[in-house]
Design a protein around this motif. Structure first.
Motif, PDB file in Angstrom:
ATOM      1  N   VAL A  37    -109.616  56.810  84.815  1.00  0.00           N
ATOM      2  CA  VAL A  37    -109.524  56.745  83.358  1.00  0.00           C
ATOM      3  C   VAL A  37    -108.912  58.051  82.859  1.00  0.00           C
ATOM      4  O   VAL A  37    -109.297  59.139  83.301  1.00  0.00           O
ATOM      5  N   VAL A  38    -107.957  57.940  81.932  1.00  0.00           N
ATOM      6  CA  VAL A  38    -107.281  59.099  81.346  1.00  0.00           C
ATOM      7  C   VAL A  38    -107.306  58.952  79.834  1.00  0.00           C
ATOM      8  O   VAL A  38    -107.075  57.860  79.301  1.00  0.00           O
ATOM      9  N   LEU A  39    -107.562  60.052  79.149  1.00  0.00           N
ATOM     10  CA  LEU A  39    -107.582  60.079  77.685  1.00  0.00           C
ATOM     11  C   LEU A  39    -106.707  61.222  77.195  1.00  0.00           C
ATOM     12  O   LEU A  39    -106.718  62.313  77.775  1.00  0.00           O
ATOM     13  N   LEU A  40    -105.941  60.974  76.107  1.00  0.00           N
ATOM     14  CA  LEU A  40    -105.149  62.036  75.491  1.00  0.00           C
ATOM     15  C   LEU A  40    -104.886  61.730  74.027  1.00  0.00           C
ATOM     16  O   LEU A  40    -104.540  60.603  73.674  1.00  0.00           O
ATOM     17  N   ASN A  41    -105.031  62.735  73.180  1.00  0.00           N
ATOM     18  CA  ASN A  41    -104.409  62.708  71.860  1.00  0.00           C
ATOM     19  C   ASN A  41    -102.976  63.179  72.071  1.00  0.00           C
ATOM     20  O   ASN A  41    -102.735  64.351  72.394  1.00  0.00           O
ATOM     21  N   ALA A  42    -102.025  62.276  71.915  1.00  0.00           N
ATOM     22  CA  ALA A  42    -100.638  62.540  72.301  1.00  0.00           C
ATOM     23  C   ALA A  42     -99.854  63.330  71.269  1.00  0.00           C
ATOM     24  O   ALA A  42     -98.672  63.611  71.486  1.00  0.00           O
ATOM     25  N   ALA A  43    -100.480  63.676  70.125  1.00  0.00           N
ATOM     26  CA  ALA A  43     -99.794  64.449  69.081  1.00  0.00           C
ATOM     27  C   ALA A  43     -98.476  63.792  68.677  1.00  0.00           C
ATOM     28  O   ALA A  43     -97.459  64.444  68.499  1.00  0.00           O
ATOM     29  N   GLY A  44     -98.500  62.479  68.561  1.00  0.00           N
ATOM     30  CA  GLY A  44     -97.312  61.716  68.196  1.00  0.00           C
ATOM     31  C   GLY A  44     -96.590  61.143  69.397  1.00  0.00           C
ATOM     32  O   GLY A  44     -96.153  60.011  69.395  1.00  0.00           O
ATOM     33  N   GLY A  45     -96.444  61.954  70.445  1.00  0.00           N
ATOM     34  CA  GLY A  45     -95.782  61.482  71.658  1.00  0.00           C
ATOM     35  C   GLY A  45     -94.282  61.599  71.635  1.00  0.00           C
ATOM     36  O   GLY A  45     -93.603  60.963  72.438  1.00  0.00           O
ATOM     37  N   ALA A  63    -103.430  55.977  87.121  1.00  0.00           N
ATOM     38  CA  ALA A  63    -104.532  55.647  86.217  1.00  0.00           C
ATOM     39  C   ALA A  63    -104.614  54.146  85.986  1.00  0.00           C
ATOM     40  O   ALA A  63    -103.594  53.460  85.868  1.00  0.00           O
ATOM     41  N   ASP A  64    -105.831  53.632  85.908  1.00  0.00           N
ATOM     42  CA  ASP A  64    -106.064  52.216  85.623  1.00  0.00           C
ATOM     43  C   ASP A  64    -106.271  51.965  84.137  1.00  0.00           C
ATOM     44  O   ASP A  64    -105.973  50.880  83.636  1.00  0.00           O
ATOM     45  N   SER A 120    -103.527  49.501  80.411  1.00  0.00           N
ATOM     46  CA  SER A 120    -104.411  48.998  81.462  1.00  0.00           C
ATOM     47  C   SER A 120    -103.607  48.467  82.635  1.00  0.00           C
ATOM     48  O   SER A 120    -102.547  47.856  82.448  1.00  0.00           O
ATOM     49  N   SER A 121    -104.138  48.673  83.849  1.00  0.00           N
ATOM     50  CA  SER A 121    -103.482  48.137  85.049  1.00  0.00           C
ATOM     51  C   SER A 121    -103.771  46.656  85.237  1.00  0.00           C
ATOM     52  O   SER A 121    -103.258  46.040  86.170  1.00  0.00           O
ATOM     53  N   ALA A 122    -104.583  46.067  84.359  1.00  0.00           N
ATOM     54  CA  ALA A 122    -104.844  44.620  84.340  1.00  0.00           C
ATOM     55  C   ALA A 122    -104.669  44.118  82.921  1.00  0.00           C
ATOM     56  O   ALA A 122    -104.868  44.870  81.960  1.00  0.00           O
ATOM     57  N   PRO A 123    -104.282  42.845  82.733  1.00  0.00           N
ATOM     58  CA  PRO A 123    -104.037  42.335  81.379  1.00  0.00           C
ATOM     59  C   PRO A 123    -105.331  42.222  80.574  1.00  0.00           C
ATOM     60  O   PRO A 123    -106.431  42.161  81.111  1.00  0.00           O
ATOM     61  N   PHE A 124    -105.163  42.176  79.258  1.00  0.00           N
ATOM     62  CA  PHE A 124    -106.289  42.102  78.333  1.00  0.00           C
ATOM     63  C   PHE A 124    -106.697  40.650  78.112  1.00  0.00           C
ATOM     64  O   PHE A 124    -105.847  39.772  77.951  1.00  0.00           O
ATOM     65  N   ALA A 125    -108.030  40.425  78.080  1.00  0.00           N
ATOM     66  CA  ALA A 125    -108.531  39.095  77.768  1.00  0.00           C
ATOM     67  C   ALA A 125    -108.490  38.853  76.262  1.00  0.00           C
ATOM     68  O   ALA A 125    -108.170  37.767  75.798  1.00  0.00           O
TER      69      ALA A 125
END
Length: 320
Positions: A37-45, A63-64, A120-125
């Protein structure tokens, strides 16, 4: 950073998202025995290539689940026009994105948007956008916000993902940076009303746990004094931020998935590390961190040695 519109919701009425979520599903990657798991505030990106390069290097590569706050879309001069979607495409991951705010100048239609995303490395339900309490704008606006028209409100995401046979609810939220801790707790309470009460959960976000109010010059001066006289509160803000009570009430744990007392925000390199705040947090329920994998990682290009965000990456591996 958090730019808010006025809260026009009637007292007592449940807030509704201003924008719907945008979802792009891709085929699942074969799951392993752990989830990164990875988290970031990307500051806009806007520095898209450098951001992507960071996510492709250890200890973040593979990362998954990637939780992103403050990611922009609709950028005309950015290498990544829709940051979250293009990151998902480059990494071969599904993407769910919700716009929180739309910005324009001189009465034009919305030109750019800021929001939150889950890769996500898997699709969303399924994916749900969760609107939250909208505190009053600060009495002193940053110069960059003057003359800017904005629409929208703070909005998080909640989704369900199946990693092999394991079904996990995943969420992200970005709380207000200038309001009081009590108002951030109200935002968290709004978000948690829609959170699943049982099952395995991964949650994260820029919770802006400054422990103070930063709405005007007087409160900013008071905060600087606290930084000098009691700097530990900014690296261990739990006792000052009641939003953590809402996490505990829902069975979410922060111990072990975060590096204790390690700051995650650098607003100036001149500020000693001991005085920098811990703003970015992961929390889990029904999942266990793998010892030694929790880390705070500087978002820096190895070539230019420049930061791509004023926030750090937060990461951990979980047993699956």
């Amino acid at each position: 950073m958090h730019r808010d519109a006025l809260d026009l919701t009637a007292a007592g009425a449940k807030a509704t998202p201003h924008f719907p979520p945008i979802v792009v599903n891709r085929a699942a990657r074969r799951p392993g025995s752990r989830l990164r798991v990875v988290l970031l505030n990307a500051a806009g990106g806007a520095r898209f290539r450098e951001l992507l390069a960071c996510l492709q290097r250890k200890p973040l590569e593979g990362a998954d689940v990637i939780l992103l706050c403050e990611v922009n879309s609709g950028l005309r001069r950015s290498p990544g026009r829709d940051i979250a979607e293009e990151l998902g495409e480059a990494l071969g991951m599904s993407c769910a994105y919700v716009r929180e705010f739309g910005f324009s100048r001189q009465g034009k239609e919305n030109e750019t948007y800021m929001g939150n995303a889950i890769l996500s490395s898997a699709p969303f339900a399924d994916v749900a956008a969760i609107a939250m309490h909208n505190p009053r704008p600060p009495r002193v606006l940053p110069r960059r916000d003057r003359g800017v028209t904005r629409v929208g409100r703070p909005t998080g995401l909640i989704t369900r993902v199946k990693f092999g046979p394991a079904e996990i609810s995943v969420g992200v939220a970005h709380l207000h940076s200038r309001c009081t801790p009590a108002e951030r707790a109200r935002q968290m309470a709004d978000y948690m009303e829609s959170f699943p009460t049982a099952g395995r959960v991964i949650f994260g976000g820029d919770l802006n746990t400054t422990t103070t109010e930063l709405s005007d010059r007087a409160s900013m001066v008071a905060t600087v004094w606290q930084m000098i006289t009691n700097p530990n509160r900014f690296r261990a803000p739990q006792a000052y931020e009641p939003l953590f009570d809402h996490l505990r009430e829902h069975g979410l744990e922060i111990d072990g998935v975060n590096v204790a007392n390690r700051p995650t925000f650098t607003f100036s390199g001149l500020i000693p590390r001991s005085m920098r705040p811990k703003l970015d947090w992961l929390a889990v329920r029904g999942l266990w961190p793998i010892a030694g994998t929790a880390a705070v990682v500087t978002p820096r290009s190895p070539i230019l040695k420049r930061r791509i965000s004023d926030h750090d990456f937060v990461t951990v591996d979980l047993e699956l």
